[in-house]
Design a protein around this motif. Structure first.
Motif, short mmCIF file in Angstrom:
data_model
loop_
_atom_site.label_atom_id
_atom_site.label_comp_id
_atom_site.label_asym_id
_atom_site.label_seq_id
_atom_site.Cartn_x
_atom_site.Cartn_y
_atom_site.Cartn_z
N GLU A 162 30.78 39.64 51.51
CA GLU A 162 29.40 39.24 51.80
C GLU A 162 28.48 39.56 50.63
N LEU A 163 28.62 40.76 50.07
CA LEU A 163 27.78 41.14 48.94
C LEU A 163 28.05 40.24 47.74
N ALA A 164 29.32 39.97 47.46
CA ALA A 164 29.66 39.12 46.32
C ALA A 164 29.07 37.73 46.46
N ALA A 165 29.14 37.17 47.64
CA ALA A 165 28.57 35.85 47.85
C ALA A 165 27.06 35.87 47.70
N ARG A 166 26.42 36.90 48.24
CA ARG A 166 24.96 36.98 48.20
C ARG A 166 24.44 37.21 46.78
N ARG A 167 25.19 37.97 45.97
CA ARG A 167 24.73 38.32 44.62
C ARG A 167 25.34 37.43 43.53
N SER A 168 26.09 36.42 43.92
CA SER A 168 26.75 35.51 42.95
C SER A 168 27.79 36.22 42.10
N TYR A 169 28.47 37.22 42.67
CA TYR A 169 29.59 37.86 42.02
C TYR A 169 30.87 37.08 42.31
N GLY A 170 31.83 37.19 41.39
CA GLY A 170 33.17 36.73 41.70
C GLY A 170 33.93 37.82 42.42
N LEU A 171 35.18 37.51 42.79
CA LEU A 171 36.04 38.47 43.46
C LEU A 171 37.31 38.70 42.64
N MET A 172 37.85 39.90 42.72
CA MET A 172 39.13 40.25 42.11
C MET A 172 40.10 40.62 43.22
N ALA A 173 41.34 40.12 43.12
CA ALA A 173 42.35 40.41 44.13
C ALA A 173 43.52 41.15 43.49
N PRO A 174 44.07 42.16 44.16
CA PRO A 174 45.13 42.98 43.57
C PRO A 174 46.48 42.27 43.58
N SER A 175 47.41 42.82 42.80
CA SER A 175 48.72 42.19 42.62
C SER A 175 49.54 42.18 43.90
N ALA A 176 49.30 43.12 44.80
CA ALA A 176 50.10 43.20 46.02
C ALA A 176 49.54 42.35 47.16
N ALA A 177 48.38 41.72 46.97
CA ALA A 177 47.75 40.98 48.06
C ALA A 177 48.48 39.66 48.32
N PRO A 178 48.89 39.38 49.56
CA PRO A 178 49.54 38.10 49.87
C PRO A 178 48.59 36.94 49.65
N ALA A 179 49.15 35.82 49.22
CA ALA A 179 48.32 34.64 48.92
C ALA A 179 47.56 34.17 50.15
N SER A 180 48.17 34.25 51.32
CA SER A 180 47.50 33.77 52.54
C SER A 180 46.26 34.58 52.84
#
Length: 335
Positions: A182-200
């Protein structure tokens, strides 16, 4: 894929800090020569496995050793730092690098030693990070700042040097929590996802981020282990010890935090996972297999910055893997 990047964790498996640092720097320079657009560095403290505690020192050294590659903090653990000092470091590094700094910000991970030694409560770290980000944006805006918050208090504060470019550099938030998205969307930030996170799971997070008005100019930065070899069996043999040990080393740095959700896969012994499960969220195999895996990933999560973490203890094997990917995989993903 939008761009291809190197994930530099500055591992020190042999206990030789100078060698570990210089080999990682050499790999970054090699990646730049191959045309990788970005390198992202982790920040870890009190961890003999990863000697990347002095994040801005490492980024500054790389700024001097490189010419074009984007320099990413992936991620700066903001709850452990005073925002005005971070603003000074950012402005200095961005000027020295010619505007190449990319700023990822994180909460601190599931590593209790970091919170204990920095004197920061894990339970308040998210609120501390959110407040710090708001203050950091003000400081990098180049004006005097008055701020009376829960964790930080400034009156008539300006930082020097001023940022080379107006406003803060591009910001990504290393978070998949509802509050972070929510904060990233509101502040126009991108997101980072970790190596272990499933694609789904990543796809569901990105769908929510877009629905909340996420900025399409900030593509997802997605980390994946990489082992690319002409012989797919050899690629798997190179990768498995490193990935298993990486999980063991990270898990060894974690104790149970009652208020925190379990962190997968580091919350379970590596023996609990099959080879297929471990490699399910990795790019491992011969070039054709790596192409298929990248295309399958793109099909689920969409375009992203693919952040490749070479999965071997041997730096020469890692550099060969990056070379083969650049020469035989990337052209089939960008044509």
């Amino acid at each position: 894929m939008k761009r291809f990047a190197l994930f530099a964790n500055f591992e020190n498996p042999m206990g030789d800090t100078r060698r570990a640092l210089l080999e990682s720097v050499r790999t970054v320079c090699h990646a730049e020569a191959l045309g990788y657009e970005e390198v992202w560095l982790t920040e870890h403290h009190f961890n003999p496995f990863s000697v990347s505690a002095a994040l801005f020192s490492l980024l500054s050294y790389l700024a001097a050793r490189t010419r074009s590659i984007g320099l990413g903090a992936g991620a700066l653990l903001l709850p452990f730092h005073e925002p005005f000092r971070v603003a000074e470091e950012i402005a200095t590094l961005d000027a020295l690098s010619g505007g190449r700094l990319l700023l990822g910000i994180g909460r601190g991970g599931p590593f209790p030693e970091q919170f204990r030694h920095f004197g920061v409560s894990h339970d308040e770290s998210r609120a501390r990070m959110f407040e710090g980000m708001a203050v950091l944006e003000k400081l990098l805006g180049g004006t005097q700042v008055w701020h009376q918050g829960t964790f930080h208090h400034y009156e008539d504060l300006s930082v020097y040097p001023r940022p080379m470019r107006p406003g803060p550099p591009p910001i990504w938030l290393a978070s998949m929590s509802d509050e972070g998205v929510e904060l990233a969307a509101r502040r126009s930030y991108g997101l980072m996802a970790p190596s272990a996170a499933p694609a789904s799971r990543i796809a569901a997070v990105m769908e929510r981020w877009r629905a909340l008005g996420g900025n399409p100019a900030r593509p997802l930065v997605l980390a994946r282990y990489l082992s690319c070899h002409e012989d797919g069996r050899r690629a798997r043999e190179d990768a498995m010890p490193f990935i298993r040990d990486f999980g063991s080393n990270m898990r060894a740095a974690i104790c149970r935090i009652p208020s925190a959700a379990p962190v997968q896969p580091f919350s379970q012994p590596e023996s609990a996972f099959t080879e297929a499960q471990i490699l399910a969220n990795a790019i491992v195999g011969d070039p054709a297999a790596c192409v298929e895996q990248c295309l399958a990933l793109k099909e689920v999560v969409g375009d992203c910055v693919l952040l490749l973490k070479p999965a071997s203890y041997d730096p020469e094997i890692n550099r060969r893997s990056l070379t083969l990917f650049a020469e035989q995989v990337r052209p089939r993903l960008t044509s």
